[in-house]
Design a protein around this motif. Structure first.
Motif, short mmCIF file in Angstrom:
data_model
loop_
_atom_site.label_atom_id
_atom_site.label_comp_id
_atom_site.label_asym_id
_atom_site.label_seq_id
_atom_site.Cartn_x
_atom_site.Cartn_y
_atom_site.Cartn_z
N LEU A 23 -7.28 -5.08 -4.85
CA LEU A 23 -7.81 -5.38 -3.53
C LEU A 23 -9.20 -6.01 -3.60
O LEU A 23 -10.00 -5.69 -4.49
CB LEU A 23 -7.87 -4.12 -2.68
N THR A 27 -1.46 -4.70 5.44
CA THR A 27 -1.73 -5.72 4.43
C THR A 27 -3.23 -5.86 4.24
O THR A 27 -4.01 -5.75 5.19
CB THR A 27 -1.12 -7.07 4.81
N TYR A 28 -3.61 -6.10 2.98
CA TYR A 28 -5.02 -6.23 2.62
C TYR A 28 -5.21 -7.46 1.72
O TYR A 28 -4.31 -7.80 0.94
CB TYR A 28 -5.51 -4.98 1.89
N PRO A 29 -6.37 -8.11 1.82
CA PRO A 29 -6.61 -9.28 0.95
C PRO A 29 -6.78 -8.88 -0.50
O PRO A 29 -7.33 -7.81 -0.81
CB PRO A 29 -7.90 -9.88 1.53
N PRO A 83 -4.62 -10.72 7.05
CA PRO A 83 -4.19 -9.35 6.72
C PRO A 83 -4.59 -8.37 7.81
O PRO A 83 -5.64 -8.51 8.44
CB PRO A 83 -4.93 -9.07 5.41
N ASP A 119 -2.35 -14.00 -1.68
CA ASP A 119 -3.68 -13.65 -1.20
C ASP A 119 -3.72 -12.28 -0.52
O ASP A 119 -4.76 -11.86 -0.03
CB ASP A 119 -4.18 -14.71 -0.22
N ARG A 120 -2.57 -11.58 -0.49
CA ARG A 120 -2.54 -10.28 0.18
C ARG A 120 -1.44 -9.42 -0.41
O ARG A 120 -0.53 -9.92 -1.08
CB ARG A 120 -2.31 -10.46 1.68
#
Length: 348
Positions: free
Chosen positions: A342, A274-276, A50, A86-87
């Motif tokens: 998140l 994008t973030y996990p 990410p 996962d993101r």
């Protein structure tokens, strides 16, 4: 020196084995490409990590609430929470700051809504404009962020309960969108978003649902932000849009709209990262431990039976700097709850 017969013999052998070699290379290349395709399908390269381009993000701010003694039960098709990846994307929401032109801009906006008298200052950022006729009407407007609440004292005029010109579902949406567009308050992602129309009637000084248009005295229109490819956009109260208008059946300009709540804040869809995500099972555990936000309580009982878990985005009724993902838990008796999605190490 080779004879003509020998030359023909070797030419035929060369052509024969040459053809076999070409055929072999074609078959080998086809088989090799097939193997590579199969291998990549079974062993895909890992996606890039990410981007987390905005750094750590602020915690989502849900409205304050008193949580009752709910018990939770998971009844999805699989019996578990789903793997939703996962993101997820996070979108930037431009922040507005106080400046010397804020009150001037707000005054222009108030005039577009039909309020032309000087306002009353309620706080440093909240001002009230008022009209005395044809109905006593207030406009409370935040001069920095632009969200506002327009309320008319419809109880003063009993003729408003005679509803000869109440719009039906589609005309009501069109009228609401036209009104907002004329006031410069209909951005594209609100124009193309979901809409919801409800029929209301008066009860003392409030509104209650009416079963049909023929029994209604008012019509309510809710407008939502457009959903994203990665998930639906949810408000703090799932049945309430970012914008809510209530129409009377009176076509007089000053009496047509008796309530207008406007809580739209712009999103920059071109600026995202994008973030996990935390696992959906972790979000479910957090909901059970009281860390989630109950958007809609079950209509009966104290048990929340969850039938569906999905990924969505939270559209707050107050200014926020990012449009962030949430896990949405939906179940029996209209139950809806949200949990921030998140990974907590990217939230502060």
């Amino acid at each position: 020196m080779a004879t003509l017969t020998q030359t023909a013999y070797y030419t035929r052998r060369t052509l024969k084995w040459g053809s076999f070699l070409v055929l072999f290379l074609i078959v080998f290349r086809w088989a090799w490409n097939g193997f590579i395709t199969y291998w990549l399908a079974k062993h895909p390269p890992p996606p890039p990590p990410p981007t987390v381009a905005f750094g750590k993000l602020p915690q989502l701010q849900f409205p304050d609430q008193t949580k009752g003694s709910l018990t939770f039960k998971l009844e999805t098709v699989t019996g578990t929470t789903p793997d939703l990846g996962d993101r997820a994307h996070v979108f930037f929401m431009p922040a507005k700051r106080a400046n010397l032109l804020a009150l001037e801009r707000a005054t222009t906006q108030a005039a577009r809504l039909g309020f032309n008298l000087p306002p009353q200052k309620l706080t440093d950022t909240l001002y009230r404009w008022a009209n005395a006729t044809p109905l006593s009407t207030n406009l409370d407007l935040d001069i920095i962020y632009g969200h506002f609440l327009l309320t008319a004292s419809w109880q003063q005029d009993p003729t408003l309960l005679d509803a000869p010109n109440l719009p039906n579902t589609t005309p009501a949406v069109i009228e609401a969108q036209d009104y907002l567009a004329d006031a410069g308050l209909l951005p594209e992602d609100l124009k193309t978003g979901r809409t919801q129309v409800s029929f209301l009637r008066a009860s003392a000084n409030d509104f209650i649902p009416a079963p049909s248009l023929s029994e209604a005295e008012f019509v309510q229109v809710d407008l939502f932000r457009q959903d994203l490819p990665a998930g639906k956009v949810y408000t703090a109260t799932p049945s309430a849009g970012l914008v809510r208008l209530i129409f009377s059946g009176n076509t007089n300009t000053g009496k047509r709209i008796v309530s207008l709540a406007y809580n739209y804040f712009p999103v920059n869809y071109d600026q995202s990262a994008t973030y996990p995500l935390k696992a959906s099972s972790q979000a479910w555990a957090e909901l059970q431990s009281g860390q989630g936000y109950i958007a809609t309580l079950p209509t009966t009982g104290n048990q929340a039976t969850v039938r569906r878990v999905s990924l969505g985005f939270y559209d707050a009724p107050t200014p926020q700097t990012f449009l962030q993902p949430i896990y949405v838990f939906e179940g029996d008796n209209n139950f809806v709850a949200y949990v921030p999605a998140l990974d907590s190490k990217w939230v502060e």
